[in-house]
Design a protein around this motif. Structure first.
Motif, PDB file in Angstrom:
ATOM      1  N   THR A 190       0.821  -1.240  -0.066  1.00 26.82           N
ATOM      2  CA  THR A 190       0.041  -0.059   0.086  1.00 26.82           C
ATOM      3  C   THR A 190       0.754   1.512   0.065  1.00 26.82           C
ATOM      4  OG1 THR A 190      -1.950   1.252   1.181  1.00 26.82           O
ATOM      5  CG2 THR A 190      -0.161   0.226   2.458  1.00 26.82           C
ATOM      6  N   ASN A 191       0.341   2.387  -0.238  1.00 27.44           N
ATOM      7  CA  ASN A 191       0.878   3.625  -0.572  1.00 27.44           C
ATOM      8  C   ASN A 191       2.328   3.599  -1.173  1.00 27.44           C
ATOM      9  OD1 ASN A 191       0.264   6.405   0.459  1.00 27.44           O
ATOM     10  ND2 ASN A 191       2.166   6.182   0.752  1.00 27.44           N
ATOM     11  N   SER A 192       2.455   3.335  -2.334  1.00 27.79           N
ATOM     12  CA  SER A 192       3.802   2.991  -3.048  1.00 27.79           C
ATOM     13  C   SER A 192       3.767   3.658  -4.459  1.00 27.79           C
ATOM     14  CB  SER A 192       3.805   1.355  -3.301  1.00 27.79           C
ATOM     15  OG  SER A 192       3.999   0.731  -1.908  1.00 27.79           O
ATOM     16  N   LEU A 193       4.912   3.796  -4.950  1.00 27.02           N
ATOM     17  CA  LEU A 193       4.886   4.706  -6.211  1.00 27.02           C
ATOM     18  C   LEU A 193       6.041   4.096  -7.040  1.00 27.02           C
ATOM     19  CD1 LEU A 193       5.223   7.454  -7.589  1.00 27.02           C
ATOM     20  CD2 LEU A 193       7.060   8.131  -6.138  1.00 27.02           C
ATOM     21  N   VAL A 194       5.841   3.960  -8.032  1.00 27.44           N
ATOM     22  CA  VAL A 194       6.662   3.351  -9.094  1.00 27.44           C
ATOM     23  C   VAL A 194       6.696   4.508 -10.338  1.00 27.44           C
ATOM     24  CG1 VAL A 194       7.150   1.647 -10.949  1.00 27.44           C
ATOM     25  CG2 VAL A 194       5.941   1.013  -8.710  1.00 27.44           C
ATOM     26  N   VAL A 195       8.138   4.922 -10.679  1.00 28.01           N
ATOM     27  CA  VAL A 195       8.574   5.794 -11.560  1.00 28.01           C
ATOM     28  C   VAL A 195       9.224   5.293 -12.604  1.00 28.01           C
ATOM     29  CG1 VAL A 195       9.338   8.245 -11.953  1.00 28.01           C
ATOM     30  CG2 VAL A 195       8.303   7.839  -9.776  1.00 28.01           C
ATOM     31  N   LEU A 196       8.726   4.999 -13.894  1.00 30.30           N
ATOM     32  CA  LEU A 196       9.672   4.253 -14.882  1.00 30.30           C
ATOM     33  C   LEU A 196      10.642   5.187 -15.456  1.00 30.30           C
ATOM     34  CD1 LEU A 196       6.795   2.291 -16.955  1.00 30.30           C
ATOM     35  CD2 LEU A 196       7.659   1.702 -14.759  1.00 30.30           C
ATOM     36  N   GLY A 197      11.894   4.560 -15.659  1.00 30.77           N
ATOM     37  CA  GLY A 197      12.953   5.182 -16.333  1.00 30.77           C
ATOM     38  C   GLY A 197      12.995   4.718 -17.717  1.00 30.77           C
ATOM     39  N   GLU A 198      13.968   5.155 -18.533  1.00 35.87           N
ATOM     40  CA  GLU A 198      14.205   4.964 -19.913  1.00 35.87           C
ATOM     41  C   GLU A 198      14.171   3.614 -20.396  1.00 35.87           C
ATOM     42  OE1 GLU A 198      17.533   7.214 -21.419  1.00 35.87           O
ATOM     43  OE2 GLU A 198      16.754   9.323 -21.068  1.00 35.87           O
ATOM     44  N   ILE A 199      14.648   2.765 -19.640  1.00 35.52           N
ATOM     45  CA  ILE A 199      14.480   1.294 -20.060  1.00 35.52           C
ATOM     46  C   ILE A 199      13.758   0.434 -19.184  1.00 35.52           C
ATOM     47  CG2 ILE A 199      17.051   1.508 -20.701  1.00 35.52           C
ATOM     48  CD1 ILE A 199      17.832  -0.054 -18.160  1.00 35.52           C
ATOM     49  N   SER A 200      12.851   0.991 -18.415  1.00 36.92           N
ATOM     50  CA  SER A 200      11.889   0.297 -17.466  1.00 36.92           C
ATOM     51  C   SER A 200      10.752  -0.360 -18.481  1.00 36.92           C
ATOM     52  CB  SER A 200      11.310   1.126 -16.498  1.00 36.92           C
ATOM     53  OG  SER A 200      12.267   1.961 -15.788  1.00 36.92           O
ATOM     54  N   ASP A 201      10.475  -1.581 -17.907  1.00 39.90           N
ATOM     55  CA  ASP A 201       9.318  -2.544 -18.338  1.00 39.90           C
ATOM     56  C   ASP A 201       7.832  -2.151 -18.015  1.00 39.90           C
ATOM     57  OD1 ASP A 201       8.010  -4.215 -20.227  1.00 39.90           O
ATOM     58  OD2 ASP A 201       9.170  -6.095 -19.520  1.00 39.90           O
ATOM     59  N   HIS A 202       7.526  -2.816 -17.035  1.00 43.27           N
ATOM     60  CA  HIS A 202       6.092  -2.595 -16.303  1.00 43.27           C
ATOM     61  C   HIS A 202       6.304  -1.955 -15.005  1.00 43.27           C
ATOM     62  CE1 HIS A 202       5.733  -5.929 -19.255  1.00 43.27           C
ATOM     63  NE2 HIS A 202       4.256  -5.490 -19.327  1.00 43.27           N
ATOM     64  N   ALA A 203       5.170  -1.412 -14.627  1.00 39.37           N
ATOM     65  CA  ALA A 203       5.149  -0.656 -13.340  1.00 39.37           C
ATOM     66  C   ALA A 203       4.794  -2.131 -12.461  1.00 39.37           C
ATOM     67  CB  ALA A 203       3.978   0.385 -13.105  1.00 39.37           C
ATOM     68  N   PHE A 204       3.787  -2.712 -12.907  1.00 35.24           N
ATOM     69  CA  PHE A 204       3.506  -4.317 -12.177  1.00 35.24           C
ATOM     70  C   PHE A 204       3.886  -5.110 -12.876  1.00 35.24           C
ATOM     71  CE2 PHE A 204      -0.177  -1.076 -10.554  1.00 35.24           C
ATOM     72  CZ  PHE A 204       0.631  -0.764  -9.330  1.00 35.24           C
ATOM     73  N   GLU A 205       4.288  -6.550 -12.281  1.00 39.76           N
ATOM     74  CA  GLU A 205       4.463  -7.711 -13.221  1.00 39.76           C
ATOM     75  C   GLU A 205       3.740  -8.526 -12.198  1.00 39.76           C
ATOM     76  OE1 GLU A 205       7.124  -9.341 -16.198  1.00 39.76           O
ATOM     77  OE2 GLU A 205       7.819 -10.539 -14.224  1.00 39.76           O
ATOM     78  N   ILE A 206       2.791  -9.172 -12.208  1.00 35.58           N
ATOM     79  CA  ILE A 206       1.990 -10.124 -11.265  1.00 35.58           C
ATOM     80  C   ILE A 206       1.914 -11.673 -11.888  1.00 35.58           C
ATOM     81  CG2 ILE A 206       0.065 -10.326  -9.718  1.00 35.58           C
ATOM     82  CD1 ILE A 206       1.573  -7.928  -9.721  1.00 35.58           C
ATOM     83  N   ASP A 207       2.354 -12.664 -11.191  1.00 42.13           N
ATOM     84  CA  ASP A 207       2.403 -13.931 -11.203  1.00 42.13           C
ATOM     85  C   ASP A 207       1.504 -14.676 -10.390  1.00 42.13           C
ATOM     86  OD1 ASP A 207       4.147 -15.051 -13.888  1.00 42.13           O
ATOM     87  OD2 ASP A 207       5.053 -13.287 -12.940  1.00 42.13           O
ATOM     88  N   GLY A 208       0.984 -15.794 -10.715  1.00 41.86           N
ATOM     89  CA  GLY A 208       0.069 -16.458  -9.661  1.00 41.86           C
ATOM     90  C   GLY A 208       0.815 -17.510  -8.966  1.00 41.86           C
ATOM     91  N   PRO A 209      -0.021 -18.543  -8.681  1.00 45.01           N
ATOM     92  CA  PRO A 209       0.554 -19.877  -7.868  1.00 45.01           C
ATOM     93  C   PRO A 209       1.271 -20.575  -8.708  1.00 45.01           C
ATOM     94  CG  PRO A 209      -1.888 -19.992  -7.938  1.00 45.01           C
ATOM     95  CD  PRO A 209      -1.562 -18.461  -8.560  1.00 45.01           C
ATOM     96  N   GLU A 210       2.260 -21.337  -8.542  1.00 48.06           N
ATOM     97  CA  GLU A 210       2.938 -22.525  -9.126  1.00 48.06           C
ATOM     98  C   GLU A 210       2.401 -23.976  -8.733  1.00 48.06           C
ATOM     99  OE1 GLU A 210       7.160 -21.957  -9.003  1.00 48.06           O
ATOM    100  OE2 GLU A 210       7.119 -19.818  -9.959  1.00 48.06           O
ATOM    101  N   GLY A 211       1.763 -24.027  -7.674  1.00 46.06           N
ATOM    102  CA  GLY A 211       1.522 -25.200  -7.002  1.00 46.06           C
ATOM    103  C   GLY A 211      -0.090 -25.229  -6.513  1.00 46.06           C
TER     104      GLY A 211
END
Length: 465
Positions: free
Chosen positions: A305-326
């Motif tokens: 919560t209450n977070s900040l992402v500032v992309l730079g010139e080579i940044s990809d995603h602000a969020f990358e979300i994967d789920g369970p593996e098992g």
């Protein structure tokens, strides 16, 4: 170099006869606590009859008064030094703010050991890739008590950084300098969802032969300590093809751990990555990362919560979300977060949800993204979870909003090949996207992070937001 300096100091001290410092400081003057034998004994007070002049502090570090001041004067302060750390930490210890600590390779806080780091302490990682990459690793059962303050944050950076004791930033590096050392890894005994339903696995970024890299278990209340008001800069060293160290890696960290006010700047890989675990995190800021800002994997079950992402010139995603593996399933929550795009690079996107992601992303304020940026649901498992209400979104306010951008991305299979998506085929997606996204003018948002919480950061001082 340290041996030469030590020898020089001994020769200087032997050439000077003992004097009384009473005339300059009076009884009980400043003490020589620099750990150097000054011809009498370490730690002797300058008010005593056996006091010899303290060795001068010619390490080039400003010690609160001036460089090279002698302990015979009233303004004497203890000399600072460079302390090199490597390998396992096997007994409780404290790192103090009057020294700079050098990570020579991997430094591991072992099971049952507590490492305490004072506010304002600077830690520098040496260069190195592969097995020689530098990092601070808190192994399962170990504990880190790194409690900085807004005025005196704890700083992890590269040995190339010319920052010195008492400073908050050097002058020779910026947000484009990345991959110069490793990063910080905290590992715990909380649950994660792993392939084959095993209970523990090796953390990303640490070679398989290093058993201190294991994480996972069944204690969701596990406590790895406190990590607060900490800035991590210029990391992400390569350890193998496509395998770099994140700025802050949290592997199965339990909910009794405190993660609050953590900054990651110019990391070559991800900013902060959660691998399973239940720890809650607040006031995270990531700037100019090489890959993703906040990354979630293996059924992370906490709240960011209450977070900040500032992309730079080579940044990809602000969020990358994967789920369970098992078989074990748990849902994440991201809320009250601001994400700022770079507006220029091909890969600068809002978010990528993959591998049957489960959870909620709420109250997000986004601006600065280019027109083609999107929210990606990368496979049919994710798409189905969205349609089933297991992956939810609410309260997104986007500058330059066009709800079609949330539907136009064609889904991909595990090999990266484009596939049909139930969301693309189902018009409900566009309708639902319109329900949880609103176009706003920049500065008129009602959701997102309270950016005043980040006034202490390097990113704020450098005008990143």
């Amino acid at each position: 170099m340290e041996k030469l300096l030590f020898s020089s100091l001994i020769m200087v001290s032997m050439a000077i006869t003992s004097i009384s410092c009473d005339d300059e400081t009076g009884t009980g003057g400043a003490s020589c606590f620099n750990g150097i034998k000054d011809g009498t004994e370490t730690g002797v007070d300058c008010g005593g009859p056996d006091c010899g002049p303290c060795a001068t502090c010619d390490d080039g570090i400003k010690n609160g008064q001036e460089t090279g001041i002698d302990c015979g004067g009233p303004d004497c302060v203890p000399c600072t030094g460079l302390i090199t750390k490597s390998g396992q930490i096997t007994a409780d210890e404290t790192w103090t703010s009057n020294n700079i600590y050098i990570l020579a390779g991997k430094v591991v806080v072992e099971d049952g050991i507590t490492l305490t780091i004072e506010p304002g302490t600077i830690i520098k990682g040496q260069k190195g890739t592969g097995s020689l990459s530098s990092a601070l690793i808190v192994a399962r059962g170990g504990k880190i008590m790194a409690e900085g303050t807004s005025e005196s944050p704890i700083i992890f950076t590269s040995i190339d950084d010319n920052i010195q004791v008492g400073q908050k930033a050097g002058t020779n590096l910026n947000e484009s300098n990345n991959g110069l050392w490793g990063g910080v890894l905290i590992l715990g005994y909380a649950k994660g969802s792993f392939k084959g339903d095993v209970t523990e696995v090796q953390i990303e970024g640490i070679p398989a032969g290093d058993t201190f890299g294991l994480y996972g278990g069944d204690d969701d209340d596990d406590n790895s300590g406190v990590f607060k008001y900490v800035s991590i800069r210029h990391g992400g060293a390569l350890i193998g093809e496509g395998n770099e160290i994140n700025g802050l890696t949290l592997g199965a960290v339990g909910r009794n751990t405190v993660i609050d006010n953590v900054e990651v700047v110019a990391n070559f890989d991800d900013g902060v990555e959660f691998f399973g675990g239940t720890v809650n995190a607040s006031n995270l800021i990531v700037w100019a990362q090489g890959d993703d800002g906040l990354d979630i994997d293996q059924a992370y079950a906490g709240t960011v919560t209450n977070s900040l992402v500032v992309l730079g010139e080579i940044s990809d995603h602000a969020f990358e979300i994967d789920g369970p593996e098992g078989a074990y399933q748990a849902q994440f929550t991201i809320s009250n977060t601001t994400i700022i795009g770079n507006g220029v690079t091909p890969g600068g996107e809002y978010a990528d949800y993959r591998s049957k992601a489960l959870g909620a992303t709420n109250n997000i304020y986004a601006y600065g993204f280019k027109e083609s940026s999107d929210v990606e649901l990368d496979n049919n498992g994710v798409s189905q979870n969205f349609l089933d209400g297991k992956l939810t979104f609410s309260g997104w306010e986007v500058v330059g909003f066009d709800n079609s951008i949330f539907a136009e991305k064609v889904a991909k299979d595990q090999d990266g090949n484009e596939t049909e998506s139930k969301i693309i085929l189902n018009p409900d997606f566009t309708e639902r996207a319109a329900a949880w996204t609103t176009e706003v003018m920049q500065g008129s948002q009602t959701v997102g992070a309270d950016l005043s919480q980040f006034n202490w950061t390097y990113a704020k001082a450098k005008g990143a937001f």
